[in-house]
Design an enzyme around this catalytic site. Structure first.
Site, PDB file in Angstrom:
ATOM      1  N   ASP A  16      19.199   3.169  28.632  1.00  0.00           N
ATOM      2  CA  ASP A  16      20.162   3.832  29.344  1.00  0.00           C
ATOM      3  C   ASP A  16      19.668   4.352  30.540  1.00  0.00           C
ATOM      4  O   ASP A  16      18.352   4.062  30.673  1.00  0.00           O
ATOM      5  CB  ASP A  16      20.874   5.104  28.615  1.00  0.00           C
ATOM      6  N   SER A  17      20.428   5.132  31.581  1.00  0.00           N
ATOM      7  CA  SER A  17      19.733   5.682  32.705  1.00  0.00           C
ATOM      8  C   SER A  17      19.007   6.795  32.442  1.00  0.00           C
ATOM      9  O   SER A  17      18.305   7.175  33.082  1.00  0.00           O
ATOM     10  CB  SER A  17      20.844   5.609  33.745  1.00  0.00           C
ATOM     11  N   CYS A  79      25.024   2.367  27.775  1.00  0.00           N
ATOM     12  CA  CYS A  79      25.168   2.950  29.118  1.00  0.00           C
ATOM     13  C   CYS A  79      26.605   2.156  29.507  1.00  0.00           C
ATOM     14  O   CYS A  79      26.640   1.079  29.434  1.00  0.00           O
ATOM     15  CB  CYS A  79      24.214   2.727  30.111  1.00  0.00           C
ATOM     16  N   ASN A  80      27.772   2.885  29.880  1.00  0.00           N
ATOM     17  CA  ASN A  80      28.944   2.265  30.321  1.00  0.00           C
ATOM     18  C   ASN A  80      28.646   1.534  31.816  1.00  0.00           C
ATOM     19  O   ASN A  80      29.168   0.446  31.923  1.00  0.00           O
ATOM     20  CB  ASN A  80      29.867   3.193  30.304  1.00  0.00           C
ATOM     21  N   GLU A 160      22.658  15.710  32.398  1.00  0.00           N
ATOM     22  CA  GLU A 160      21.156  15.270  32.694  1.00  0.00           C
ATOM     23  C   GLU A 160      20.447  16.528  33.059  1.00  0.00           C
ATOM     24  O   GLU A 160      19.181  16.726  32.585  1.00  0.00           O
ATOM     25  CB  GLU A 160      21.184  14.278  33.646  1.00  0.00           C
ATOM     26  N   CYS A 192      31.423   7.006  29.212  1.00  0.00           N
ATOM     27  CA  CYS A 192      29.888   7.241  29.672  1.00  0.00           C
ATOM     28  C   CYS A 192      29.358   7.874  28.375  1.00  0.00           C
ATOM     29  O   CYS A 192      29.976   8.845  27.778  1.00  0.00           O
ATOM     30  CB  CYS A 192      29.953   8.329  30.882  1.00  0.00           C
ATOM     31  N   HIS A 194      26.975   9.621  28.188  1.00  0.00           N
ATOM     32  CA  HIS A 194      26.265  11.070  28.296  1.00  0.00           C
ATOM     33  C   HIS A 194      27.572  12.251  27.772  1.00  0.00           C
ATOM     34  O   HIS A 194      27.355  13.411  27.252  1.00  0.00           O
ATOM     35  CB  HIS A 194      26.389  11.319  29.855  1.00  0.00           C
TER      36      HIS A 194
HETATM   37  N1  DGL Z   1      25.127   7.155  30.631  1.00  0.00           N
HETATM   38  C1  DGL Z   1      25.708   6.314  31.439  1.00  0.00           C
HETATM   39  C2  DGL Z   1      26.804   5.614  31.228  1.00  0.00           C
HETATM   40  O1  DGL Z   1      27.378   5.435  30.289  1.00  0.00           O
HETATM   41  C3  DGL Z   1      25.649   6.675  33.144  1.00  0.00           C
HETATM   42  C4  DGL Z   1      24.883   7.885  33.598  1.00  0.00           C
HETATM   43  C5  DGL Z   1      24.456   7.524  34.923  1.00  0.00           C
HETATM   44  O2  DGL Z   1      25.153   7.582  35.740  1.00  0.00           O
HETATM   45  O3  DGL Z   1      23.319   7.288  35.116  1.00  0.00           O
HETATM   46  O4  DGL Z   1      27.719   5.081  32.043  1.00  0.00           O
END
Ligand code: DGL
Length: 274
Positions: A16-17, A79-80, A160, A192, A194
């Site tokens: 993921d990011s 991560c989406n 984050e 997302c 997160h």
């Molecule tokens: N967790 C990530 C997602 O599912 C994205 C977070 C980011 O923008 O880095 O999209």
């Protein structure tokens, strides 16, 4: 034909990011406690949601190379934003024989197999919403469904930075969820990884009026199904030693690994771009 034990013992790669993918990693750990995980959070480039498709693809392919070099038997894109714009690029790079699981398909399948929802809301990063993958996939299965997608770009960086379950996060969440676009929805996809971290605040906003779906458990179930069907599941007894890598050390990531991931966490910095 069961695969050789040495293949099934190999780790599962998750990336993921940043910390969002930990929600998926933890759900996987819960369901498959013997699996060894190698997690990579690209904290140096985060948030991905605001970046170009080209950059997201470039970084994702590079992380996939790293996970393959660690001997991973399958890769989970937790991560989406990456799943929405770079899934095909990652799959192509990884090649046949190593499953790549994204977070969008399992959630779409799950929502369509649940009740007969008429109006689904989707919230996610700019990259995810711009790619319009949720609406396209939901409507492919259920053409009668109305899908309203809203980019909520402040949420991932907010989480984050450790802002959740406090008055600041509540104000931002309530503002987004009150938008006209989401007024008539009967269900909401947290698009997302997160967002499970702010799930209690989202639930508090809706007070049970609509159904809310987050990816963690749904994706972990899908990962288990893929590993089982490919004969890649680890079936022995062991206490796996997981590895957590970040491209840039952040205290928020370190704190979150300890809160959200049960078991020993040894955080390592690995800059793949130096
Ligand atoms: N967790 C990530 C997602 O599912 C994205 C977070 C980011 O923008 O880095 O999209």
């Amino acid at each position: 034909m069961p695969k050789a034990i040495s293949v099934r013992s190999r780790p599962l790669g998750i990336f993921d990011s940043g910390i969002g993918g930990l929600t998926v990693a933890d759900a996987i750990r819960e369901r498959m406690p013997g699996e060894q995980l190698v997690y990579f959070g690209d904290t140096a480039h985060l948030p991905y949601g605001d970046k170009s498709e080209e950059s997201i693809k470039k970084w994702s392919v590079c992380i996939a190379d790293f996970l393959l070099a660690q001997g991973c038997k399958a890769i989970v894109i937790a991560c989406n934003s990456i799943s929405a714009v770079a899934y095909s690029a990652v799959k192509k790079r990884v090649g046949p024989g190593i499953p790549v699981i994204n977070v969008i398909d399992p959630v779409v399948g799950h929502v369509c197999s649940e009740k007969n929802f008429k109006h689904v809301g989707v919230i996610g990063t700019k990259a995810t919403i711009r790619a319009n993958v949720y609406a396209a996939k939901l409507n492919r299965k259920r053409p009668d469904m109305t899908v309203s997608s809203l980019a909520t770009p402040l949420l991932a960086p907010m989480i984050e930075e450790g802002f959740f379950n406090n008055s600041i996060s509540r104000t931002i969440i309530n503002d987004y969820l009150s938008r006209t676009k989401l007024k008539k929805i009967d269900s909401l996809i947290l698009g997302c990884t997160h967002y499970p971290l702010i799930r209690p605040e989202i639930d508090a906003f809706y007070k049970g009026r609509i159904e809310v779906f987050d990816a963690a458990g749904i994706v972990a179930d899908a990962v288990k199904a893929v590993l089982d069907s490919e004969n890649l599941s680890y079936s022995g007894k062991r206490k796996p030693q997981h590895h957590f890598y970040v491209s840039e050390y952040t205290t928020a990531f370190e704190k979150s690994t300890r809160i959200f991931f049960k078991g020993k966490v040894r955080l390592q910095q690995k800059n793949l771009w130096r």
